[in-house]
Design a protein around this motif. Structure first.
Motif, PDB file in Angstrom:
ATOM      1  N   ILE A  61       0.862  -1.186   0.000  1.00 33.31           N
ATOM      2  CA  ILE A  61       0.000   0.000   0.000  1.00 33.31           C
ATOM      3  C   ILE A  61       0.893   1.230   0.000  1.00 33.31           C
ATOM      4  O   ILE A  61       1.711   1.425   0.913  1.00 33.31           O
ATOM      5  CB  ILE A  61      -0.925   0.020   1.233  1.00 33.31           C
ATOM      6  CG1 ILE A  61      -1.818  -1.231   1.235  1.00 33.31           C
ATOM      7  CG2 ILE A  61      -1.778   1.290   1.249  1.00 33.31           C
ATOM      8  CD1 ILE A  61      -2.581  -1.439   2.539  1.00 33.31           C
ATOM      9  N   THR A  63       1.108   5.314  -0.076  1.00 33.15           N
ATOM     10  CA  THR A  63       0.317   6.527   0.154  1.00 33.15           C
ATOM     11  C   THR A  63       1.010   7.798  -0.335  1.00 33.15           C
ATOM     12  O   THR A  63       0.419   8.869  -0.323  1.00 33.15           O
ATOM     13  CB  THR A  63       0.012   6.682   1.654  1.00 33.15           C
ATOM     14  OG1 THR A  63       1.251   6.673   2.375  1.00 33.15           O
ATOM     15  CG2 THR A  63      -0.875   5.548   2.160  1.00 33.15           C
ATOM     16  N   PHE A  89      -1.144  -0.973  -4.365  1.00 41.42           N
ATOM     17  CA  PHE A  89      -2.355  -0.180  -4.138  1.00 41.42           C
ATOM     18  C   PHE A  89      -1.922   1.260  -3.856  1.00 41.42           C
ATOM     19  O   PHE A  89      -1.331   1.542  -2.813  1.00 41.42           O
ATOM     20  CB  PHE A  89      -3.152  -0.760  -2.966  1.00 41.42           C
ATOM     21  CG  PHE A  89      -3.780  -2.095  -3.290  1.00 41.42           C
ATOM     22  CD1 PHE A  89      -5.116  -2.176  -3.674  1.00 41.42           C
ATOM     23  CD2 PHE A  89      -3.020  -3.257  -3.264  1.00 41.42           C
ATOM     24  CE1 PHE A  89      -5.684  -3.398  -4.000  1.00 41.42           C
ATOM     25  CE2 PHE A  89      -3.583  -4.487  -3.588  1.00 41.42           C
ATOM     26  CZ  PHE A  89      -4.921  -4.560  -3.960  1.00 41.42           C
ATOM     27  N   GLN A  91      -2.513   5.368  -3.444  1.00 47.29           N
ATOM     28  CA  GLN A  91      -3.560   6.274  -2.948  1.00 47.29           C
ATOM     29  C   GLN A  91      -4.083   7.222  -4.022  1.00 47.29           C
ATOM     30  O   GLN A  91      -5.247   7.600  -4.006  1.00 47.29           O
ATOM     31  CB  GLN A  91      -3.030   7.083  -1.758  1.00 47.29           C
ATOM     32  CG  GLN A  91      -4.071   8.019  -1.170  1.00 47.29           C
ATOM     33  CD  GLN A  91      -3.690   8.546   0.200  1.00 47.29           C
ATOM     34  OE1 GLN A  91      -3.202   7.811   1.031  1.00 47.29           O
ATOM     35  NE2 GLN A  91      -3.906   9.826   0.416  1.00 47.29           N
ATOM     36  N   ILE A 124      -8.885  -2.166  -1.754  1.00 47.92           N
ATOM     37  CA  ILE A 124      -8.161  -3.045  -0.821  1.00 47.92           C
ATOM     38  C   ILE A 124      -9.108  -4.144  -0.324  1.00 47.92           C
ATOM     39  O   ILE A 124      -8.738  -5.319  -0.259  1.00 47.92           O
ATOM     40  CB  ILE A 124      -7.586  -2.226   0.352  1.00 47.92           C
ATOM     41  CG1 ILE A 124      -6.508  -1.254  -0.159  1.00 47.92           C
ATOM     42  CG2 ILE A 124      -7.022  -3.137   1.440  1.00 47.92           C
ATOM     43  CD1 ILE A 124      -6.010  -0.251   0.874  1.00 47.92           C
ATOM     44  N   PHE A 132      -0.957  -7.511   3.135  1.00 47.42           N
ATOM     45  CA  PHE A 132      -0.604  -6.134   2.801  1.00 47.42           C
ATOM     46  C   PHE A 132       0.525  -5.597   3.686  1.00 47.42           C
ATOM     47  O   PHE A 132       0.510  -5.795   4.903  1.00 47.42           O
ATOM     48  CB  PHE A 132      -1.820  -5.219   2.986  1.00 47.42           C
ATOM     49  CG  PHE A 132      -2.937  -5.473   2.002  1.00 47.42           C
ATOM     50  CD1 PHE A 132      -2.951  -4.821   0.773  1.00 47.42           C
ATOM     51  CD2 PHE A 132      -3.977  -6.343   2.306  1.00 47.42           C
ATOM     52  CE1 PHE A 132      -3.985  -5.038  -0.131  1.00 47.42           C
ATOM     53  CE2 PHE A 132      -5.009  -6.564   1.412  1.00 47.42           C
ATOM     54  CZ  PHE A 132      -5.010  -5.912   0.190  1.00 47.42           C
ATOM     55  N   LEU A 134       2.286  -1.861   4.606  1.00 48.41           N
ATOM     56  CA  LEU A 134       2.174  -0.401   4.491  1.00 48.41           C
ATOM     57  C   LEU A 134       3.519   0.214   4.880  1.00 48.41           C
ATOM     58  O   LEU A 134       3.798   0.423   6.062  1.00 48.41           O
ATOM     59  CB  LEU A 134       1.059   0.102   5.412  1.00 48.41           C
ATOM     60  CG  LEU A 134       0.860   1.615   5.504  1.00 48.41           C
ATOM     61  CD1 LEU A 134       0.311   2.182   4.199  1.00 48.41           C
ATOM     62  CD2 LEU A 134      -0.087   1.973   6.655  1.00 48.41           C
ATOM     63  N   TRP A 155      -2.783  -7.042   7.451  1.00 49.35           N
ATOM     64  CA  TRP A 155      -1.855  -5.970   7.061  1.00 49.35           C
ATOM     65  C   TRP A 155      -0.851  -5.683   8.169  1.00 49.35           C
ATOM     66  O   TRP A 155      -1.082  -5.993   9.333  1.00 49.35           O
ATOM     67  CB  TRP A 155      -2.622  -4.684   6.717  1.00 49.35           C
ATOM     68  CG  TRP A 155      -3.177  -3.970   7.907  1.00 49.35           C
ATOM     69  CD1 TRP A 155      -4.297  -4.306   8.626  1.00 49.35           C
ATOM     70  CD2 TRP A 155      -2.640  -2.810   8.533  1.00 49.35           C
ATOM     71  NE1 TRP A 155      -4.488  -3.423   9.657  1.00 49.35           N
ATOM     72  CE2 TRP A 155      -3.484  -2.491   9.631  1.00 49.35           C
ATOM     73  CE3 TRP A 155      -1.531  -1.987   8.290  1.00 49.35           C
ATOM     74  CZ2 TRP A 155      -3.261  -1.403  10.468  1.00 49.35           C
ATOM     75  CZ3 TRP A 155      -1.307  -0.903   9.119  1.00 49.35           C
ATOM     76  CH2 TRP A 155      -2.160  -0.618  10.187  1.00 49.35           C
TER      77      TRP A 155
END
Length: 249
Positions: A61, A63, A89, A91, A124, A132, A134, A155
């Motif tokens: 993920i 961002t 993924f 943002q 998601i 996942f 982050l 995650w």
């Protein structure tokens, strides 16, 4: 009091047509740029101490562009070959576009939100069987972990980079009519560098409610704020203020 000098607490824009340069030209003011904070990568050794093994994850993920840079930096430091099947993924479109610096876009599984993290969450949730990771900063907005917990996905968060206060000691004897801030971290940096800072005639311009709150908590006065319906950008807010105070009497 008229405005002649402005210090923006961000790096100088790299694009020639930045609205700051237009503002400088149009209003005949001097605008300097200086990041009050900067990002430093966390070494792979420290990330291992966070019990992170990149082999355990099937989706990343992302961002921000910083998250992209530091994920691939850490992968390289750990000698981890990112598999072609890895899902990303992102943002926003800006983050997804930046990802092309590291991967061949059309050959990868990339899922893109519109702008906010909340807008990315349905994508998601659709892939809730993935594991996942982050990769993030040490200053994470609470909304992000809260959203992931509510989605019930598997995650883990890890600090891949940190926001660090910049050394501004060379500015100790320099005066600006306006100081421009975009985050609470910028205000924190101001007081770490200059604990005895007094606002006096210095005007403070701020972007966003969290920054306004940080300024007021330090007992400072907010003179210029954005975004507002009338001035959605910082340059528009600055221009409106300058036009008001620089009028010839």
């Amino acid at each position: 009091m008229k405005v002649k000098t402005i210090l923006v607490s961000q790096p100088e824009p790299k694009i020639e047509n930045s609205p700051y340069f237009d503002l400088q030209e149009k209003q005949k003011v001097k605008i300097d740029f200086r990041p009050f904070i900067h990002v430093e990568g966390v070494p792979a050794k420290e990330i291992r101490h966070q019990k992170i093994d990149l082999n355990n994850y099937t989706a990343i993920i992302l961002t921000s562009r910083n998250a992209v840079d530091h994920f691939f930096r850490v992968a390289e430091e750990m000698r981890f070959k990112v598999p072609d099947a890895m899902k990303y993924f992102c943002q926003s479109e800006a983050v997804a576009y930046y990802l092309q610096k590291y991967v061949v876009y059309r050959k990868r599984k990339i899922y893109v939100g519109k702008r906010t993290f909340a807008e990315l969450s349905p994508l998601i949730k659709k892939y809730k069987d993935e594991k996942f990771l982050l990769p993030n900063t040490d200053k994470v907005k609470p909304l992000v972990p809260e959203t992931l917990d509510n989605l019930g996905v598997d995650w883990k968060q890890a600090t891949f980079y940190k926001t660090v206060v910049s050394d501004l000691s060379d500015l100790a004897d320099v005066y600006y009519d306006v100081l421009v801030f975009f985050s609470p971290s910028g205000i924190e940096s101001l007081f770490q560098n200059f604990p005895d800072f007094k606002q006096n005639d210095t005007r403070i311009a701020v972007f966003g409610n969290t920054t306004i709150k940080a300024v007021k908590e330090k007992g400072l006065r907010v003179d210029i704020s954005a975004p507002t319906p009338e001035t959605p950008s910082m340059t528009m807010a600055l221009e409106k203020y300058i036009e008001q105070v620089n009028k010839k009497k």
